[in-house]
Design an enzyme around this catalytic site. Structure first.
Site, PDB file in Angstrom:
ATOM      1  N   LYS A 222       0.830  -1.212   0.000  1.00  0.00           N
ATOM      2  CA  LYS A 222       0.000   0.000   0.000  1.00  0.00           C
ATOM      3  C   LYS A 222       0.860   1.257   0.000  1.00  0.00           C
ATOM      4  CE  LYS A 222      -3.221   2.893   0.223  1.00  0.00           C
ATOM      5  NZ  LYS A 222      -3.927   3.257  -0.998  1.00  0.00           N
TER       6      LYS A 222
ATOM      7  N   CYS B 120      -3.536  11.049   1.782  1.00  0.00           N
ATOM      8  CA  CYS B 120      -2.851   9.818   1.388  1.00  0.00           C
ATOM      9  C   CYS B 120      -1.446  10.155   0.894  1.00  0.00           C
ATOM     10  CB  CYS B 120      -3.630   9.117   0.286  1.00  0.00           C
ATOM     11  SG  CYS B 120      -5.195   8.458   0.794  1.00  0.00           S
TER      12      CYS B 120
END
Ligand code: NAD
Ligand code: UD9
Length: 448
Positions: A231, A285
């Site tokens: 990720k 993010c």
């Protein structure tokens, strides 16, 4: 209480029990990612309790309302699931944990003022869950984490707080690969689902669950740390490549050429995926994930640090182009008024974390410019700007306009209606002003 993490590989039976609703699920964190995730879990199992610390969020969901905006299909799905009793909400994580056998954590993971990973929300909710954890339960973390967190921080924390043996429960990291604005389709399987458990049994149990939720491949990896790496690496790839695009955009002036055209042409062959230049990198993010490595591991990361610097310099670059244009028109910055179009980090998403607009407003304001700002989703509170509704934004005598976020609402602006030509800086290549008298600078194209 079902022994969900049974030491066996009877996946079909486990999946049948899960889909029948015999395995109560709790989802912790009901925000932009958590509420859609809880809804997808609930449409499969019919037995989900969402948990959030925000009482207003809990109350609205219990009433069948959807606090998350601009997610196609989500309001209707939440209303339907609450109505049929498949989804409810609570602000008591330990009570919800006591009733659940599968626990899914999707709370914020950000960085603090020193860009150190901030795991406080995850640690807090995992501690609460541990108080209600039973043998055979499975804990799944979807919040993005620095590599090693699940196995080296959370697993020991749950073991200590629950009093259970480490192997008495399962724990796995299964990252959220979802984008706001398309959350339901992404969660249901736009991309393969990555699954990595602290043990083989944990990996298998989590893979079985996502096999019922996701219409795409389940990619199991060696362990939870590897899944965390997957990720974070996706985010690092994006931040570095946006930095490359932004550095290339700066060549437009010297080359007097359209860098965006060159990028599009370069991307016509499969070994090139140049990203899109812009006014900077926002959201919670991409700007933060690099620090999940830079300020977590001891190994040097010069490329990641340089990429962060390049992207963080873009708001100033954009503001300086506006100041440059004002100087070219012999307008003194102290006498100038500028309008910033768009404050959120990207169009259509009500999120201002790390938005490039902060830097743009600050640089212009520091130069003496009177800065106005308008955004259809948020106010200018917290920005170095005066908030103005779009309907009034052009009533002032403007000298410059800087487009930071290309909300669709801005498509209605009549750029021919101005008495005097403006300095316009288009951070997103979203405007078509070639037929006007405005002095236009587009990031990646230069002056037009
Ligand atoms: N937003 C995205 O595009 C995106 C994409 C992929 C992954 N993620 C990851 O998903 C996670 C959540 O992101 P988000 O966008 O949903 O955040 P968000 O800010 O939209 O929502 C977070 C929710 O968690 C709640 N919360 C905070 N602390 C809590 C606690 N201790 N217990 C229960 N609830 C708590 C908040 O009240 C809020 O409702 C983050 O780790 C993020 O990195 C986000
Ligand atoms: C699953 C998950 O974690 N999903 C994340 C989510 O990320 P996000 O919602 O934070 O949005 P991003 O699109 O990454 O944008 C971040 C900032 O970068 C700017 N930007 C972007 C691209 C570009 O070429 N040039 C730019 O300047 C943009 O304006 C904005 O400010 O979706 C992305 C897929 O869309 C994923 O990759 C990303 O992992």
């Amino acid at each position: 209480m079902s022994q969900f993490l049974e030491p066996n590989d009877r996946s079909a039976e486990r999946q049948a029990a899960f889909e029948s609703g015999d395995v109560p699920v709790a989802v912790y964190g009901l925000g932009k990612m958590g509420l859609p995730l809880a809804a997808v879990y609930a449409e499969v199992t019919g037995n989900v309790t969402g948990v959030d610390i925000d009482e207003s969020v809990v109350e609205r969901i219990r009433n069948g309302e959807c606090p998350v905006e601009r997610e196609p299909g989500l309001p209707e799905l939440v209303s339907e699931l609450v109505e049929e009793g498949a989804l409810t909400a609570s602000s008591d994580p330990t009570a919800a944990a006591a009733d659940a056998a599968v626990h899914v954590v999707i709370v914020p993971t950000l960085v603090d003022a020193d860009n150190q990973p901030d795991l406080s929300a995850v640690r807090s909710v995992v501690t609460d869950i541990a108080q209600g954890l039973d043998p055979g339960d499975l804990l799944i973390v979807e919040s993005t984490l620095p590599p090693g967190t699940t196995e080296n921080v959370l697993w020991p924390l749950v073991t200590e707080e629950s009093g259970l043996n480490p192997d008495a429960f399962g724990i796995a990291f299964c990252p959220e690969r979802t984008s706001s604005g398309r959350a339901l389709q992404d969660i249901r399987g736009t991309h393969p689902k990555i699954v990595g458990g602290a043990t083989r049994e944990s990996t298998q149990a989590a893979a079985d669950i996502y096999g019922t939720l996701v219409d795409n491949d389940i990619v199991t990896v060696a362990d939870a740390t590897t899944a965390e790496m997957v990720k974070v690496f996706e985010g690092l790839y994006r931040d570095v490549n946006i930095a490359l695009a932004n550095e290339l955009a700066r060549f437009a002036d010297e080359l007097d050429r359209d860098v965006r055209e060159a990028i599009a042409a370069a991307n016509t062959q499969p070994y090139c995926d140049l990203h899109i230049p812009g006014p900077g990198v926002g959201g919670h993010c991409i700007p933060y994930y690099p620090y999940f490595v830079i300020n977590w591991l001891t190994t040097d990361a010069p490329l990641l640090e340089t990429s962060r610097s390049i992207n963080d310099a873009m708001p100033g670059f954009v503001a300086d182009k506006a100041l440059e244009g004002l100087a070219a028109k012999e307008v003194d910055a102290d006498d100038a008024t500028a309008l910033v179009l768009g404050l959120t980090y990207r169009a259509g998403v009500r999120e201002t974390r790390a938005s490039p607009a902060y830097g743009v407003c600050e640089r212009l304001s520091d130069a003496g410019v009177d800065v106005l700002a308008t955004d259809p989703l948020v106010s200018a509170d917290g920005f170095d700007a005066t908030d103005v509704p779009l309907t009034e934004a052009f009533d002032s005598d403007l000298d410059a306009v800087v487009l930071v976020t290309a909300h669709e609402e801005f498509d209605a602006i009549d750029w021919d209606s101005f008495d005097e030509p403006l300095v316009v800086v288009d951070g997103r290549d979203a405007l078509e002003l070639s037929g006007t008298d405005h002095l236009v600078y587009t990031v990646g194209r230069g002056y037009e």
